[in-house]
Enzyme design. Sequence first.
Site, PDB file in Angstrom:
ATOM      1  N   ASP A  13       0.829  -1.207   0.000  1.00 24.06           N
ATOM      2  CA  ASP A  13       0.000   0.000   0.000  1.00 24.06           C
ATOM      3  C   ASP A  13       0.865   1.259   0.000  1.00 24.06           C
ATOM      4  OD1 ASP A  13      -2.363   1.791   0.738  1.00 24.06           O
ATOM      5  OD2 ASP A  13      -3.245  -0.208   0.899  1.00 24.06           O
ATOM      6  N   SER A  63      -6.811   3.712  -1.584  1.00 24.46           N
ATOM      7  CA  SER A  63      -6.882   2.285  -1.265  1.00 24.46           C
ATOM      8  C   SER A  63      -8.231   1.674  -1.619  1.00 24.46           C
ATOM      9  CB  SER A  63      -6.575   2.069   0.217  1.00 24.46           C
ATOM     10  OG  SER A  63      -5.248   2.443   0.500  1.00 24.46           O
ATOM     11  N   HIS A 123     -12.001  11.254  -0.104  1.00 20.73           N
ATOM     12  CA  HIS A 123     -13.190  10.986   0.714  1.00 20.73           C
ATOM     13  C   HIS A 123     -14.363  11.891   0.340  1.00 20.73           C
ATOM     14  CE1 HIS A 123     -11.274   8.326   3.745  1.00 20.73           C
ATOM     15  NE2 HIS A 123     -10.188   8.988   3.399  1.00 20.73           N
ATOM     16  N   ASP A 154      -4.774  14.096   2.556  1.00 20.43           N
ATOM     17  CA  ASP A 154      -4.857  13.950   1.104  1.00 20.43           C
ATOM     18  C   ASP A 154      -4.604  15.283   0.409  1.00 20.43           C
ATOM     19  OD1 ASP A 154      -5.590  11.213   1.333  1.00 20.43           O
ATOM     20  OD2 ASP A 154      -7.606  11.845   1.864  1.00 20.43           O
ATOM     21  N   ARG A 185      -9.815  15.834  10.799  1.00 20.23           N
ATOM     22  CA  ARG A 185     -10.296  14.497  10.426  1.00 20.23           C
ATOM     23  C   ARG A 185      -9.806  13.420  11.392  1.00 20.23           C
ATOM     24  NH1 ARG A 185      -7.776  12.638   4.797  1.00 20.23           N
ATOM     25  NH2 ARG A 185      -8.142  10.566   5.656  1.00 20.23           N
ATOM     26  N   ALA A 264     -16.745   5.398   2.250  1.00 25.52           N
ATOM     27  CA  ALA A 264     -17.477   4.850   3.387  1.00 25.52           C
ATOM     28  C   ALA A 264     -16.645   4.687   4.648  1.00 25.52           C
ATOM     29  CB  ALA A 264     -18.077   3.501   2.996  1.00 25.52           C
ATOM     30  N   ASP A 265     -15.394   4.254   4.518  1.00 21.23           N
ATOM     31  CA  ASP A 265     -14.706   3.737   5.699  1.00 21.23           C
ATOM     32  C   ASP A 265     -14.526   4.761   6.803  1.00 21.23           C
ATOM     33  OD1 ASP A 265     -12.852   5.078   4.116  1.00 21.23           O
ATOM     34  OD2 ASP A 265     -11.196   3.728   4.587  1.00 21.23           O
TER      35      ASP A 265
END
EC number: 5.4.2.12
Length: 538
Positions: A13, A63, A123, A154, A185, A264-265
Amino acid sequence: MPTPKPLVLIILDGWGYAPPSNANAISLARKPNYDKLLTDFPNTLIHTSGRYVGLPPGQMGNSEVGHLNIGAGRVVYMDITKIDLAIENKSLFKNQTLLDAMKHAANGRQLHFFGLLSDGGVHSHQNHLYALLRMAKENGVERVFVHPFMDGRDTLPTNGVKYVDQLQQKMREYGIGKIASISGRYYAMDRDKKWDREKLASDAMLHGRGEGGRYKDPVQGIKESYNKGVTDEFIIPFVCVDDNDQPIGVIRDGDACINFNFRADRARQITRVLARNSGITKDGGRELDAADTLDATIPRDTIPKDLHYTCMTQYDPKFTLPIVIPPDTLTHILANEMAAMNMRNLRVAETEKYAHVTYFFNGGIEKPYPGEERELVQSPKVATYDLKPEMSANGIADVIEHAVEKGAFDVIVVNFANADMVGHSGKIPPTITAVETVDSCLGRVYNVVRKKGGAMLITADHGNAEQMIDPETGGPQTAHTTNPVPFIFVAEDAKKRFSLRPDGALQDISPTMMGILGIPQPKEMTGHDLRVDLTVKK
């Protein structure tokens, strides 16, 4: 060549490719195992961003997007692209779910928008919030409040003040909306059940209690945070107040709320906090994981009742809340093709990336397919992963070694999170340690796979650690990149028999795996095998 067992897909990743430089933590790291695999086996670079993965042109991958495309074997058009198109063709302004929320709020109640305020596109996107503000104005909603979550992960770490200033300009232009609270965040978008973080964000949003203070001007609050060395991601939640020092817009019983995050996460937990008394599930979320801990940390009787809570996308299949953009159903993905062939497969990741090798890799399906097993390795309990750059990589390697030795699985899918999660810190020394840790684990996995006659595909879902310094500012870069990523085919005699074609993308990984495993590729998969057989005469 005979079918290898197991075939191990290793997703590094955040491990992108860029020329060596003092900004490239991957090139700066000592990684003898990776370098040898790159020398000894066929390799190429593949695309992970923009149109190659269903995102707008030039948009960096992430991701969620990466694992969806890998598992689906096709370009999966992302929610950001769908929302952009809906704004462009004006269908968003006719969306019945949004109209219902606006109608509810126009009835003398308040409307609250919250989500990540940035142009990062991972996001959320600030343009989506602007469209929602216009829609609220067109539908006669009078009391509109925005609770921005600041990015800095980000995006550049101190771009938040610019985004808030732009938002205020838009609100003045449209004649609607006020900023009611600000949260980093780190607090409002946790995904590791650290409810104490969510409590600070929800205290500001619900009760007008700001651990980070009270400000008439949100820009002043952000600048004061910067002066203390606290950047966007970590801004302690603060409250915006009027001339009488009263909170401008707390969320109350019966209000309408729209979470405009499309990923979503990191939208799931704040939704669980706020919508427990508003029909989040038939049992008010009591049946969900860690519900008792949530109720103990943020008591249910402190949460508003009967909110009209709207989710931009499906945050959790168990939620029964209204959704603006429902999920697509992906069929004939790698997971169900392996199940149809009675292949046993194992998914391995630590907490931070577990959803990616399971839920996202399976096209947004939570339940495992037949023959699929999962192994979760707990991520270390630290505030930020630069404090523990090794994370749980060695524990993951332990699981893989045991699984390969046991010989029970045809396929193993594994994610090493280090380069991404530590890369987000913007700190080069710990990111080098993260890369070197993963390299050590690669060596361990290669040794056991080779001994068992298996094969490996080594790749990444997006870049990050290869660009740690922003070329324009000279400061830390904490965001993902649009760089390509490596793809290495590790198998006995692979270099003699195969080359790998250039200009591939993540959609080509599942077709490549199916080619190696001898599984027929379904027509729904539009990716192509990356291997070129050198023994076949043209």
